[in-house]
Design an enzyme around this catalytic site. Structure first.
Site, PDB file in Angstrom:
ATOM      1  N   LYS A 124       0.883  -1.168   0.000  1.00 38.48           N
ATOM      2  CA  LYS A 124       0.000   0.000   0.000  1.00 38.48           C
ATOM      3  C   LYS A 124       0.918   1.214   0.000  1.00 38.48           C
ATOM      4  O   LYS A 124       1.565   1.516   1.002  1.00 38.48           O
ATOM      5  CB  LYS A 124      -0.914   0.019   1.226  1.00 38.48           C
ATOM      6  CG  LYS A 124      -1.824   1.243   1.237  1.00 38.48           C
ATOM      7  CD  LYS A 124      -2.598   1.398   2.539  1.00 38.48           C
ATOM      8  CE  LYS A 124      -3.282   2.754   2.569  1.00 38.48           C
ATOM      9  NZ  LYS A 124      -3.906   3.041   3.868  1.00 38.48           N
ATOM     10  N   GLY A 144      -8.340   9.283   8.981  1.00 37.23           N
ATOM     11  CA  GLY A 144      -8.709   9.463  10.383  1.00 37.23           C
ATOM     12  C   GLY A 144      -9.741  10.538  10.646  1.00 37.23           C
ATOM     13  O   GLY A 144     -10.092  10.785  11.792  1.00 37.23           O
ATOM     14  N   ASN A 192      -9.740   2.015   9.025  1.00 36.53           N
ATOM     15  CA  ASN A 192      -9.076   1.573  10.240  1.00 36.53           C
ATOM     16  C   ASN A 192      -9.632   2.316  11.455  1.00 36.53           C
ATOM     17  O   ASN A 192     -10.265   1.735  12.319  1.00 36.53           O
ATOM     18  CB  ASN A 192      -7.559   1.807  10.121  1.00 36.53           C
ATOM     19  CG  ASN A 192      -6.777   1.298  11.322  1.00 36.53           C
ATOM     20  OD1 ASN A 192      -7.314   1.100  12.396  1.00 36.53           O
ATOM     21  ND2 ASN A 192      -5.499   1.084  11.150  1.00 36.53           N
ATOM     22  N   THR A 193      -9.439   3.649  11.474  1.00 36.68           N
ATOM     23  CA  THR A 193      -9.809   4.432  12.648  1.00 36.68           C
ATOM     24  C   THR A 193     -11.271   4.238  13.049  1.00 36.68           C
ATOM     25  O   THR A 193     -11.576   4.088  14.236  1.00 36.68           O
ATOM     26  CB  THR A 193      -9.534   5.929  12.383  1.00 36.68           C
ATOM     27  OG1 THR A 193      -8.183   6.066  11.945  1.00 36.68           O
ATOM     28  CG2 THR A 193      -9.751   6.749  13.629  1.00 36.68           C
TER      29      THR A 193
END
Lengths: 65, 256, 256, 65, 256, 256, 65, 65
Positions: free
Chosen positions: B95, B156, B205-206
């Site tokens: 990535k 995020g 993710n976050t």
């Protein structure tokens, strides 16, 4: 001799990278290495020797997004 | 279904491994999510450091691993990190993040394309974290990328899809290329929306790790991406500006 | 979990039965949706008419039945229809629609409150199709309603949630009352969003029945409402205006 | 006599609603009835008789949203 | 007030000269708009062609002229066109367009930065038509640009500001650089919004030229940009999620 | 142009008089705004109290005065307040507010319609502060109102137009009725948008009074409403999903 | 000789660009020129001569956005 | 007698509203009045007399939105 290990000064004895990793206690750990910002593949570690003031980076798997 | 460098994902969700309250919750969240991919990184390791246990934890997930170059700001840094990742994680997948701006963590598209070229030539299978710029997309493909991962919003932020128009244009422009919305997703409706637009996966993710209950949220995201894909395949109705009775009008009894 | 006049739904999805390509597809769509409730209506019946077979079909679904008063424009019409529905469907539940406007099919909130009062006093359990007006909501509750069903957008429009602010205000105002977004949902992300706002269910019909593949879309909607509810319970992250790295910054190797 | 059945003119014989439903062939059908816009419950059908010009509505379950 | 290569605009509106019903209406629209700049192009000219009359018309406007490189797809094309424009229009200003994509007419940011560098070194004062990408903005500035003109939406679409978040980030990132929203504006509220975000000007053409009454719309746009700038300077209230009575509550008579 | 009970406004802006830093700034702001109407209220007055000076200040504005019933929660309170206002301000105009909810300050549409009926029958010219509910609008008109003032967002919130769809529907439903967006406007682009939708005026207060520079903001709002109205009259272009070159494509020189 | 003028074939006599522009009737017109995709400034026109098959572009002010 | 004036207890002498307003010092002030929540128009003030415990509201123009 004194090198920089992961950004910290460190006095070490072994010069050859393979030996150095052992000396530092990484043993069989799954890590990757770079010397003076150049990647050193596992296969090349035996040929690579460090000198005074060299910068060694040792990284391992960590969480990421 | 489009594949990622030949790999079919069990589930169009790519889930990050950072910021969970505990390793146990991470594992449980992944099980709940049925994620098709897990993303990881490389960090400095002290002798006998945490990296080895983390790696054991990840292996247990039994998922394709997608290492990132998070935090890299130059081509050289990103390329070197990619090489270290290939060795440690034993995968060609990377990535590719080349950060250009500290507040928005947006990619530096110039360095990104260059790094993508270098790594593709070197046999890597690059998953570029990019913007919704179509021309950048073309350059990345010309550089050897077979996947594009435009951001929805800053990493995020949880703001969702800041420019749905551009994401739609990207889907239309690259009908054959697997597309992933990477970053910005905060709630399942964002993830579902990305899939409704015809995207092939969502990377987040976050939103999961920082939720009050990561396991529950992981499950929610898994359901959402599946819902969005199913809707895309089901050919949704066209929105109308006027109402239209669902219950038939004819046959209504006369009662007043 | 909030219940609907004491009944817990298997799934926070109320699905309409109108406008499907065929009875077989209707049944399959319901099975795929796992809907917790099915909505139905009453229409004129010729001797040996279609109503009997339709009723058999519905019974096979084995779901709580919510008859509506679709198309009624006056209190009297709605009340009489409700009585006929109670007898035919053998339920106290009634989805009370008193239409005030032909283009938007919006409720006539004045007639709605009056009809709700009459029916509640007569022992009905009223599910009022209403607007997002808080005062109307209060009046409906005072009239005996224990559920409120504000619209998201005009019936059959598929526009989604036209006024999320008002829907949020409604959730905040009636923390104890089961709330259902009724009408306007076009895609799963709309349904997920309604649940993320803390709504207790979503009622829809056209988005499923008119989709190219109603069964697939029914499944998508089921996943979406479950995703939205799970997210609401999981306490999502707060959106931030700035980016925040998910991958930890400390420990990053120095490589440039 | 002539009544209006579901909006259409219809000549019928039976006056009592129960008989009328039979005459019209609804038999055991699951239907609800209203005479002149007033609901007539099943239980009241025997007492209800229709006259010339009355409006009878007979409804059954149908699809709805 | 920020200036454009040392020039202060009479009015933060840059108006295009294309697609008007007639030259007379063009002139009238410009007078009504009080535009601070007019944009023009170069096209093939037959002997005794229309270009000469057009040029007379433009000179009469008495405005700073901003020639564009519309339709150019390569660095070379754009640079050559810029040189021709400098000679014909006798100005160092050039609105640099290097189109990368036919459907969206989005800039090719790679060619754009290169062309900007070449032209800046050659003494041109470049007004780059760019995206809302911050890194591209930095590169353009490094290439010698003292103005940035991010798009709001595709040229001629009238969709407005597709990514207000990115435009805000750009304003925050380049506090000293004159910023112009170029393309996408369809109605005055779009133009006012751009100025409320702190932008220094708005460049538009189609919204005026293609309006039913271009003169009236030109006036509307002039008012809107002035309104938006005044609001930005006036330090607007912060939006609140809850209501707050404007009329004082204390002192209200007791009357019930 | 639609008139308000036969009165043509100098400017489609109705400006409130509350919450200014000083009487001097209030006067200056009104002059800068060219407002067509000023709104006022009634409050308890001690002997030799401030009301007399305030009244002198207002008279000097030389504008039509629109007294409100702010803070009233019942029909009786609102009606009594209206009578007191008619006597004190010597006008038949009354901005009818019957507040139903403390957090949102939304109107109680039931009490509103009743109070509007009582006051209209008593010869008042009612300006009802209402919601965007079409049926409520019909009832208000049936009750004698010749103007409707739907909210854009809660009073003092500055959120803008929370439900543009409903406001558009209202304009379409009542083509002959003067419509005013009352409350919620925070910046000029909100006011311009309301006028672009075909509204006849905008009523606001907090956005001006609470701005850092109320005089500047007053001017901004005046420009914005004028811009919005001009745009509405100019018949704006239709937004397009694809780009369309403004500069002609034909005649482009071949240079690469 | 035959050149390509603004994309169209054209037989012309004059070779020097300045003369050619006069021949083509541009006289004092405000135009810019490019030969074979290279810009030719007004000042350089006297030195530039065209040959068979050359491509000449002549552009003038036009509406633009 | 003691009345409630704008929500506050107040001892007053005059009973007739017109006199009372003078006693309270409102003179020619532009105010509107309500007694016990009922509006009293200027024209009716002379006929209205207050009694012990009555509630008098006196309002004047004030800022409003």
């Amino acid at each position: 001799m004194r090198i920089t290990l992961n950004g910290e000064p460190r006095d070490v004895t072994a010069a050859r990278l393979t030996d150095l990793l052992t000396e530092l206690g990484y043993g069989e750990a799954r890590v990757a290495t770079a010397v003076n910002e150049e990647f050193v593949a596992v296969g090349n570690r035996p040929e690579v020797t460090l000198a005074e003031g060299d910068r060694l980076e040792i990284v391992a798997p960590m969480q990421g997004g | 279904m489009r594949t990622f460098y030949g790999t079919e994902l069990a589930n169009p969700l790519m889930l990050g491994t950072a910021g969970y309250p505990s390793p146990a919750i991470l594992s449980e969240a992944f099980r709940a999510s049925g994620a098709g991919v897990c993303t990881v990184s490389l960090r400095r390791e002290a002798a006998g450091g945490a990296g080895q246990d983390f790696w054991a934890l990840i292996r247990e997930l039994g998922l394709p691993v997608l290492p990132n170059t998070a935090g890299c700001h130059t081509v050289k840094e990103a390329v070197t990190t990619a090489h270290m990742a290939r060795e440690v994680f034993d995968t060609l997948w990377i990535k590719l993040e080349v950060i250009g701006h500290t507040d928005t963590l947006q990619p530096d598209v110039f360095a990104l394309v260059e790094a993508a070229r270098v790594l593709s030539e070197d046999g890597f299978q690059v998953f570029p974290y990019t913007t919704d710029d179509l021309i950048v997309g073309e350059r990345l493909i010309a550089a050897g990328c077979e996947v594009l991962m435009p951001w929805g919003a800053p990493i995020g932020s949880g703001l969702g899809l800041n420019n749905e128009y551009a994401l739609r244009a990207m889907r239309a422009e690259f009908p054959e290329v697997p597309l992933v919305v990477d970053a910005g997703v905060g709630v399942p409706s964002h993830a579902a929306r990305a899939m409704e637009l015809g995207y092939d996966a969502v990377l987040l993710n976050t939103a999961v790790a920082q939720a009050g209950d990561p396991v529950q949220m992981a499950r929610a995201m898994a359901l959402a991406v599946e819902a969005g894909r199913a809707a895309f395949e089901a050919d949704p109705m066209e929105p109308r500006d006027m109402a239209e009775p669902s219950t038939p009008v004819i046959g209504k009894a006369f009662l007043s």
